[in-house]
Scaffold this active site. Structure first.
Site, PDB file in Angstrom:
ATOM      1  N   GLU A 442     -21.362 -36.545  50.168  1.00 55.87           N
ATOM      2  CA  GLU A 442     -20.068 -36.930  49.574  1.00 55.87           C
ATOM      3  C   GLU A 442     -20.104 -38.344  48.993  1.00 55.87           C
ATOM      4  O   GLU A 442     -19.153 -39.094  49.123  1.00 55.87           O
ATOM      5  CB  GLU A 442     -18.944 -36.837  50.626  1.00 55.87           C
ATOM      6  CG  GLU A 442     -18.684 -35.449  51.132  1.00 55.87           C
ATOM      7  CD  GLU A 442     -17.707 -34.653  50.275  1.00 55.87           C
ATOM      8  OE1 GLU A 442     -17.195 -35.216  49.293  1.00 55.87           O
ATOM      9  OE2 GLU A 442     -17.505 -33.475  50.577  1.00 55.87           O
ATOM     10  N   GLY A 443     -21.225 -38.701  48.378  1.00 52.59           N
ATOM     11  CA  GLY A 443     -21.392 -40.055  47.843  1.00 52.59           C
ATOM     12  C   GLY A 443     -22.009 -40.926  48.916  1.00 52.59           C
ATOM     13  O   GLY A 443     -21.386 -41.165  49.954  1.00 52.59           O
TER      14      GLY A 443
END
Ligand SMILES: Cc1cc2nc3c(=O)[nH]c(=O)nc-3n(C[C@H](O)[C@H](O)[C@H](O)COP(=O)(O)OP(=O)(O)OC[C@H]3O[C@@H](n4cnc5c(N)ncnc54)[C@H](O)[C@@H]3O)c2cc1C
Length: 600
Positions: A442-443
């Site tokens: 997620e990043g």
């Protein structure tokens, strides 16, 4: 078992004394809810977590899913737990009644998810991804897509995935290559390879709906040419029945360090004639649509990290109370009995560090979830806008601070167990392995740091940043007037001033156009900023605890005193980190940036 997922006093304290969750019930959307219905939903989530999710958490780690004759095989307990989740209505707890949900406030719905994650993060992954994908369709899809796909997903009949990553394009999504050609009938044919797709294949649901990022033939290069497509594993007929198998092939499973219960897949789209896909939202606006939904998804990641840290802390606490080792310092008589580990100062320090990280992390995630409610339903537009801006600013911190420090809490839980913590006989090593994913997906941590410093702090000409400073300063000013809190308030005031000084110095460099230099230490900025915000939330926890003691609140007095001590700990042991990081940041140091490849 429930006691090992969360401290029930803390759950009640954080939701109802710190974050004043009952206040959101004033919004029309929640008119049918009361404190009782919220507590009933939380009790149900805790029961499902303890009875259906926790018992097989270890099993799915030891016997991870396998790829047999083109199918994914996994432990049957996973399906059983997800069936129960669906039957209880918890799958879509935050959704509208009309969509089969419970219409719970975001802050409570997120907490229900958090309890499941604390019990078994691998099994929860299937439900979490499904809700995230359904939310994406609800926010950006056509009415037909909502009816045909989102509705069965919220009912738990179809599951969902997010397909962004490709072998050569992870953080750098602008380089993704998956192609989507118009088929002439309004649909598209997709060709491309995706990697690391969580829950990308399994036999847990009737169908799987993949939300896929790809490029149209006329797409501009980079992030501005990415579109979003809905690609079902099995095609859905007009009447909602299932049709033929789509051209999506499972190329293999990836074997991981943790999070093993959730399948990680390599998916090939369009090996034959092209996978049938449908455009969601506008062409070339796919990444923006995906990121629009990320704020809520990232609260989920942060909360998952908190809950793994939290359960680790509770296990360490139980172990330290039970395990006898050594004698108090100064006790010379070997005939005296050994004392519990909790008697030793270093163990208390490690337990207190874990408490400060996990309870601080929980308050940060719930602050974010509270802002989701405010941004959607607050009565006037000014409040809604301020909440949306603050949520945007805080999102990289909510995702990253727990991913860093609640993982550290897991490491300390192993340390408290000594050699036993390093064995597979105790669950703390699994919590660490499971949690190690959170700074990556997620990043990554590095990408979140650049998002915070490179974009969010400057967003709306710094308006959201200033709104946050104002809120923090207001708490400091209130606490400075209360003698038991004044010292901690002063320490936070000092840390905040150091952070502001560093931000200003970085902005001066940024204004010269030296962006690479200005952002070179963005990950450290993320840490300093995160510690300041969690320091603020600890001061607010201390305010609420003091009120609890003075008004004989619902929790035991020792619990409130523990909160005051944890606030002292955070202010004295942790906040000074902000000063040392801010010093380096204010100098806009380039030691790491200047290191050339050949010098390593
Ligand atoms: C268990 C698991 C589940 C996942 N689930 C999904 C999923 O469901 N769907 C999906 O689409 N993806 C998923 N991913 C993929 C995940 O999102 C990527 O691994 C992540 O985005 C990083 O990409 P990468 O692995 O290619 O690493 P890279 O992008 O190669 O990054 C490697 C390192 O370089 C750093 N870095 C990269 N670019 C920069 C830069 N410009 N500046 C500074 N530092 C940089 C990163 O921070 C990182 O530390 C999952 C991954 C894992 C491990």
């Amino acid at each position: 078992m429930q006691q090992r997922i969360i401290n029930p006093h803390d759950l009640a304290f954080q939701l109802f004394e710190l974050h004043q969750t009952e206040d959101v019930l004033q919004y029309d959307r929640y008119a049918d809810h009361s404190r009782d219905t919220l507590e009933a939903a939380l009790d149900l989530a805790l029961k499902v977590a303890a009875e259906e999710f926790a018992p097989h958490a270890r099993l799915v780690d030891e016997e991870e899913p396998t790829f047999e004759s083109g199918r994914v095989e996994m432990r049957p307990e996973v399906k059983k737990a997800l069936d129960v989740l669906r039957e209880t209505g918890l799958m879509a707890a935050g959704q509208d009644y009309e969509l089969g949900g419970m219409q719970l406030p975001a802050v409570v719905a997120q907490m229900c998810v958090g309890l499941l994650k604390g019990a078994n993060v691998g099994t929860q992954g299937y439900a979490g991804l499904t809700i995230a994908a359904a939310n994406l369709i609800l926010a950006h899809g056509s009415e037909e897509q909502k009816e045909r796909y989102a509705r069965p997903m919220l009912a738990g009949r179809f599951f969902g995935t997010m397909c962004l990553t490709e072998p050569h394009a992870g953080s750098s999504l602008g380089d993704l290559k998956t192609r989507a050609e118009p088929a002439g009938d309004g649909s598209y044919r997709l060709k491309g390879n995706k990697i690391f797709i969580s829950a990308g294949d399994h036999e847990l649901s009737e169908n799987i709906v993949h939300m896929v990022l790809g490029r149209l033939p006329d797409a501009p290069a980079g992030v501005k040419g990415i579109s979003l497509f809905l690609v079902p594993k099995i095609l859905v007929n007009d009447d909602g029945s299932l049709g033929e198998r789509n051209d999506v092939a499972l190329a293999g499973l990836i074997h991981k360090m943790g999070y093993r219960g959730t399948t990680s897949t390599m998916l090939n789209f369009g090996e034959k004639n092209g996978a049938v896909g449908y455009l969601v939202g506008e062409p070339h606006k796919g990444l923006a649509a995906m990121f629009h939904m990320m704020n809520e998804a990232r609260i989920g990641v942060g909360l998952g990290a908190v809950m793994l840290g939290y359960t680790g802390y509770l296990h360490a606490l139980d172990y330290a109370r039970d395990r006898k080792q050594g004698r108090p310092m100064g006790e010379k008589d070997p005939n005296t009995g050994q004392v519990p580990l909790t008697r030793h100062a270093d163990i208390r320090r490690m337990l207190l560090t874990q408490k400060a990280y996990v309870e601080g992390g929980l308050s940060l995630c719930l602050e974010g979830a509270r802002l989701v409610d405010e941004k959607k339903f607050a009565e006037n537009e000014v409040d809604r806008k301020e909440a949306a801006g603050l949520l945007d600013l805080l999102t990289p911190l909510i995702k990253s601070w727990p991913s860093q420090f609640c993982l550290e809490a897991n490491s300390l839980a192993i340390q408290v167990h000594g050699g036993y913590g390093y064995t597979r006989e105790y669950p703390v090593e699994q919590f660490y392995r499971d949690n190690r994913l959170n700074p990556i997906h997620e990043g990554t941590h590095g990408i979140q740091g650049m998002d915070l410093l490179g974009r969010k702090v400057m967003q709306a000409e710094g308006q959201h940043y200033r709104a946050l400073l104002k809120r923090i300063r207001r708490t400091i000013a209130e606490a400075q007037k209360v003698p038991p809190l004044a010292d901690n308030a002063n320490r936070l005031d000092k840390a905040l001033a150091q952070l502001v000084e560093a931000t200003d110095a970085i902005n001066v460099v940024r204004a010269t156009g030296a962006t690479e230099r200005a952002l070179a230490n963005a990950s450290l900025y993320l840490e300093a900023f995160g510690h300041t915000v969690v320091g603020w939330l600890w001061l607010r926890q201390a305010q609420a605890a003091l009120a609890g003691i003075e008004n004989a609140g619902p929790q035991p007095e020792a619990f409130y005193r523990g909160k005051l001590r944890a606030c002292d700990y955070f202010a004295r042991y942790e906040l000074p980190r902000v000063g040392s990081l801010a010093g380096l940041l204010a100098e806009v140091d380039t030691t790491a940036l200047d290191m050339t490849e050949s010098e390593f």
